[in-house]
Design a protein around this motif. Sequence first.
Motif, PDB file in Angstrom:
ATOM      1  N   ILE A  51      41.367 -71.054  -6.498  1.00  0.00           N
ATOM      2  CA  ILE A  51      41.567 -69.924  -5.591  1.00  0.00           C
ATOM      3  C   ILE A  51      42.368 -70.373  -4.374  1.00  0.00           C
ATOM      4  CG2 ILE A  51      40.370 -68.394  -3.965  1.00  0.00           C
ATOM      5  CD1 ILE A  51      38.211 -68.030  -6.103  1.00  0.00           C
ATOM      6  N   LEU A  52      42.044 -71.533  -3.830  1.00  0.00           N
ATOM      7  CA  LEU A  52      42.795 -72.049  -2.689  1.00  0.00           C
ATOM      8  C   LEU A  52      44.255 -72.274  -3.056  1.00  0.00           C
ATOM      9  CD1 LEU A  52      40.310 -74.632  -1.106  1.00  0.00           C
ATOM     10  CD2 LEU A  52      40.880 -72.344  -0.283  1.00  0.00           C
ATOM     11  N   GLU A 111      33.239 -64.113   1.878  1.00  0.00           N
ATOM     12  CA  GLU A 111      33.283 -65.301   1.024  1.00  0.00           C
ATOM     13  C   GLU A 111      32.787 -65.060  -0.398  1.00  0.00           C
ATOM     14  OE1 GLU A 111      32.403 -66.749   5.295  1.00  0.00           O
ATOM     15  OE2 GLU A 111      31.726 -65.157   3.937  1.00  0.00           O
ATOM     16  N   PHE A 147      35.846 -65.919  -2.865  1.00  0.00           N
ATOM     17  CA  PHE A 147      35.778 -67.175  -3.616  1.00  0.00           C
ATOM     18  C   PHE A 147      35.023 -67.020  -4.933  1.00  0.00           C
ATOM     19  CE2 PHE A 147      36.437 -68.599   0.776  1.00  0.00           C
ATOM     20  CZ  PHE A 147      37.521 -69.449   0.600  1.00  0.00           C
ATOM     21  N   ILE A 167      36.603 -72.603  -6.368  1.00  0.00           N
ATOM     22  CA  ILE A 167      37.272 -72.681  -5.069  1.00  0.00           C
ATOM     23  C   ILE A 167      38.638 -73.368  -5.134  1.00  0.00           C
ATOM     24  CG2 ILE A 167      37.099 -73.621  -2.724  1.00  0.00           C
ATOM     25  CD1 ILE A 167      34.159 -72.964  -2.759  1.00  0.00           C
ATOM     26  N   CYS A 217      27.980 -69.724   0.577  1.00  0.00           N
ATOM     27  CA  CYS A 217      29.348 -70.153   0.930  1.00  0.00           C
ATOM     28  C   CYS A 217      29.386 -70.689   2.353  1.00  0.00           C
ATOM     29  CB  CYS A 217      30.328 -68.983   0.798  1.00  0.00           C
ATOM     30  SG  CYS A 217      30.546 -68.370  -0.872  1.00  0.00           S
ATOM     31  N   LEU A 261      39.924 -73.298   3.419  1.00  0.00           N
ATOM     32  CA  LEU A 261      40.930 -72.238   3.344  1.00  0.00           C
ATOM     33  C   LEU A 261      41.972 -72.415   4.447  1.00  0.00           C
ATOM     34  CD1 LEU A 261      41.951 -69.449   2.300  1.00  0.00           C
ATOM     35  CD2 LEU A 261      40.339 -68.396   3.904  1.00  0.00           C
ATOM     36  N   SER A 271      37.861 -58.612  -4.301  1.00  0.00           N
ATOM     37  CA  SER A 271      38.607 -59.727  -3.728  1.00  0.00           C
ATOM     38  C   SER A 271      40.008 -59.259  -3.358  1.00  0.00           C
ATOM     39  CB  SER A 271      38.712 -60.865  -4.742  1.00  0.00           C
ATOM     40  OG  SER A 271      39.678 -61.810  -4.336  1.00  0.00           O
ATOM     41  N   CYS A 329      33.948 -73.336   2.211  1.00  0.00           N
ATOM     42  CA  CYS A 329      34.846 -72.209   1.928  1.00  0.00           C
ATOM     43  C   CYS A 329      35.856 -71.955   3.046  1.00  0.00           C
ATOM     44  CB  CYS A 329      34.012 -70.941   1.678  1.00  0.00           C
ATOM     45  SG  CYS A 329      32.906 -71.064   0.258  1.00  0.00           S
TER      46      CYS A 329
END
Length: 340
Positions: free
Chosen positions: A244-245, A117, A121, A241, A281, A290, A93, A286
Amino acid sequence: MPANNLSRAAVFALLLVILVIGGWEVYLRARGVTVSYDNGKELWADKRAMVYEPSDKTTVFIGSSRIKYDLDIDTWQQLTGKHAVQLAIEGSSPLPILTDLGNDPNFHGRLVVDVTEVLFFSSDHYNLQKPEKCLAWYWKRTPAEKAGFVLDHALESGFVFLDRDFLSLNEGLDQLKIPDRPGVFVFPKFPLDFNRTAFSRQSSMTPRFLADTGLRHRVQNVWLFVMEMGKKAPPPKQDPIPPILATVKEAVDKIRARGGEVVFTRTPSSGLMFGVEQHVCPRARCWDPLLTATHCQGIYFADNPATAHLVCPEWSHLSPKDAVTYTQALIAQLPASFTK
């Protein structure tokens, strides 16, 4: 033993070593093997130091392995006149690197973030280990380690056999086909012809790989193995998600506040790989969130007729020829500040 006999023995041993190494080098070159640089933390750190170049002359790329294959750096630099700094890391990642750049008050440049993805994610810490290791090396490396890298580069650039990733003794032992024992398995190995690494950190497939169906199937089997492992993995305790966002938005906001710019890309995949990725995803879950969270431009390969038709030889990365096509299309879609 008399001193003169010792000196003769030493000379004989030295000549024997030179003969063996020289013969191995000649054999590899006769097989068409080319120089490939060790794609480790040392080379990555050398490129990380370049992010401070003038922002109007440099673009930084982070992500996973696809952007390392799909961005043809020579084409990029010829058409834009700008330096491409390649910081993507295979099988990982880009979040640790994005966070690091966001927290670096001296970085205010232009950044392209490539999104695979299933890695981007993912909440699996394994996907963060390589970037974290590279970052730790970069921030703590000593003057002696920097000097050692320069010396290593001088040697690597002249000898094929110094390919630690594929031609070292340990790697040769790892390539031996030994059946798995119950409860023990070895991650399948990629063939040498799948990944040759330039000093710029661009990765490319060899003509032999593209011509050999068996080699391509070997890499496809690696992806099948990874997919099967993914099916067996326990589901995350919570949806990864949203956090992470939030992490991505925080880093992007910091870069933007210093005058930097960020664009997200989704490079091509095809065949079974693309089908599985869209199932795991989907864009609505996803990719779209984003872009909404970060208010950044997103460049998705399937939306552009110039790249939608591109087929990855092993489902996941472009051939050198198609990388040129993709790079040309990417340049046409990026904001002018990235390319002019």
